[in-house]
Write an enzyme that holds these catalytic residues in place. Structure first.
Site, PDB file in Angstrom:
ATOM      1  N   ARG A  18      55.793  39.020  29.426  1.00 32.42           N
ATOM      2  CA  ARG A  18      56.832  40.047  29.257  1.00 32.42           C
ATOM      3  C   ARG A  18      58.224  39.431  29.335  1.00 32.42           C
ATOM      4  NH1 ARG A  18      54.568  45.104  32.757  1.00 32.42           N
ATOM      5  NH2 ARG A  18      54.031  43.528  34.294  1.00 32.42           N
ATOM      6  N   ASN A  63      44.076  39.291  28.363  1.00 33.27           N
ATOM      7  CA  ASN A  63      43.990  39.037  29.809  1.00 33.27           C
ATOM      8  C   ASN A  63      44.903  39.941  30.633  1.00 33.27           C
ATOM      9  OD1 ASN A  63      43.785  37.170  32.348  1.00 33.27           O
ATOM     10  ND2 ASN A  63      45.969  37.247  31.831  1.00 33.27           N
ATOM     11  N   TYR A  77      41.937  51.585  38.168  1.00 38.24           N
ATOM     12  CA  TYR A  77      41.606  50.237  37.680  1.00 38.24           C
ATOM     13  C   TYR A  77      40.179  50.180  37.160  1.00 38.24           C
ATOM     14  CZ  TYR A  77      40.925  45.142  37.830  1.00 38.24           C
ATOM     15  OH  TYR A  77      40.642  43.820  37.522  1.00 38.24           O
ATOM     16  N   SER A  81      39.555  52.230  34.025  1.00 36.02           N
ATOM     17  CA  SER A  81      40.220  51.626  32.855  1.00 36.02           C
ATOM     18  C   SER A  81      39.405  50.442  32.334  1.00 36.02           C
ATOM     19  CB  SER A  81      41.643  51.189  33.202  1.00 36.02           C
ATOM     20  OG  SER A  81      41.655  50.027  34.014  1.00 36.02           O
ATOM     21  N   LYS A  82      38.844  49.657  33.239  1.00 37.94           N
ATOM     22  CA  LYS A  82      38.062  48.494  32.792  1.00 37.94           C
ATOM     23  C   LYS A  82      36.706  48.949  32.221  1.00 37.94           C
ATOM     24  CE  LYS A  82      40.914  45.080  33.921  1.00 37.94           C
ATOM     25  NZ  LYS A  82      41.472  44.119  32.963  1.00 37.94           N
TER      26      LYS A  82
END
Ligand SMILES: NC(=O)c1ccc[n+]([C@@H]2O[C@H](COP(=O)([O-])OP(=O)(O)OC[C@H]3O[C@@H](n4cnc5c(N)ncnc54)[C@H](OP(=O)(O)O)[C@@H]3O)[C@@H](O)[C@H]2O)c1
Length: 243
Positions: free
Chosen positions: A43, A95, A165, A168-169
Site C-alpha cells: 500500500r 497474500n 477473519y 472471510s477465509k
C-alpha cells in the site's frame, strides 16, 4: 531486464500482494531466489522499495508497485504496467490479509469489521484476479495462490471466535474452488489456496511456532507447480488439506 522479440520479459513474472512484511515479503524473497522477477506490491510504495533493494542486493530481480488490493484503479494500473513493461504475468500470490477481530465472538463482532475484513480478504482477492488474470490467461500459463488458513476449514472448525477473519477465509476458499472450475478448460492456469500454519508475523504474533520461511514454503511450492498439477485445492505443508 532481458526481453524477447515481442517485448516480453524472458524470466517469469510474479505479483505478490501485501509483500512489504510478514509472509508476503518472504514469499517474494523465495520466488526471487528461483530466478523469478517479483513485483513487490504494498500500500505504501517506499515499504515495497525496501524489500526490492534487499532482493536486488542479493542478486535477485524485483521492482515495487503500489497496490491496495480492494482498489480496481490500483489493480488496473498494475495490469497496464505489466502489459507495457513485461508483456506477461505468470504468478499471482494473493497474500494480503487482515485479522482485526482475533478472539472476538460472533455475537459481538461489528458489522463494520465484517465488511472491512471481507473487503480485503475476499473482494480484494477477487479484484486482483479480475484485473490481473486476463493477462495471465492471454499467456496460457499461470499459477494463482490464495493465502488462506486452517482456521477456516469447515471440517476442522473449532471454537475460537475470530468470526470475521475465519468466515472471510472460508469465502476465499470457496472463491478459489469456483474460479478453478471456471478455468477447467485452461489447463495451463492453476489456482489453489494455501494454509501457511501459525506464523510469527505482526498478524500471527510472537507466540507463533513457525518462521516466515516455513509459512512461505507451501505458497511458493504452489506458485511454482509443474504442468499438470492440480487446481482448485487447499494445501498445508505441501499436502491436500480438507476444506
Ligand atoms: N501469520 C499467521 O499465523 C497466518 C496464518 C494463517 C494465514 N495467514 C495469512 O497469511 C497472509 C499474510 O499474513 P501475515 O501473517 O504475513 O500478516 P502481516 O504481517 O500482518 O502482513 C499483512 C500484509 O497484508 C497487507 N495488507 C493488508 N490489507 C491490505 C490491503 N487492503 N491492500 C494491500 N495490502 C494489504 C499489509 O500491508 P500494510 O503493511 O500496508 O498493512 C501487509 O503487507 C494473510 O492473508 C493471513 O491471513 C497468516
Amino acid at each position: 531486464m532481458q526481453k524477447n522479440e515481442n517485448n516480453q520479459t524472458c524470466r517469469k513474472v510474479a505479483v505478490v500482494t501485501g509483500a512489504n512484511r510478514g509472509i508476503g515479503a518472504q514469499v517474494s524473497r523465495q520466488l526471487a531466489r528461483q530466478g523469478i522477477h517479483v513485483i513487490v506490491t504494498a500500500r505504501q510504495l517506499p515499504q515495497a522499495q525496501q524489500l526490492v533493494d534487499e532482493i536486488v542486493s542479493e542478486g535477485g530481480s524485483a521492482e515495487g508497485f503500489c497496490l491496495e488490493v480492494s482498489s480496481p484503479q490500483n489493480a488496473h494500473a498494475l495490469c497496464e504496467y505489466l502489459r507495457q513493461h513485461h508483456g506477461r504475468l505468470d504468478i499471482l500470490v494473493n497474500n494480503a490479509g487482515i485479522a482485526v477481530d482475533q478472539w472476538v465472538s460472533g455475537f459481538d463482532v461489528s458489522l463494520d469489521v465484517m465488511a472491512q475484513t471481507f473487503n480485503t480478504n475476499v473482494t480484494g482477492v477477487l479484484n486482483c484476479c479480475q484485473q490481473l488474470m486476463p493477462l495471465m490467461r492471454e499467456g496460457g500459463y499461470g499459477r494463482v495462490v490464495n493465502v488462506s488458513t486452517e482456521l477456516a476449514s469447515l471440517t476442522g472448525m473449532e471454537l475460537g471466535s475470530t468470526v470475521a477473519y475465519r468466515t472471510s477465509k472460508a469465502a476465499l476458499n470457496a472463491l478459489t474452488k469456483l474460479l478453478s472450475l471456471e478455468l477447467k478448460d485452461e489447463p495451463g492456469i492453476l489456482i489453489n489456496a494455501a494454509c501457511p500454519g501459525w506464523v510469527k508475523t505482526d498478524l500471527g504474533g510472537d507466540q507463533a511456532p513457525r518462521t516466515v520461511a516455513e509459512g512461505a514454503d507451501t505458497i511458493v511450492w504452489l506458485a511454482t507447480l509443474p504442468a499438470g498439477a492440480g487446481s482448485g485445492g487447499l494445501y498445508r505443508d505441501r499436502e491436500p488439506y480438507p476444506w
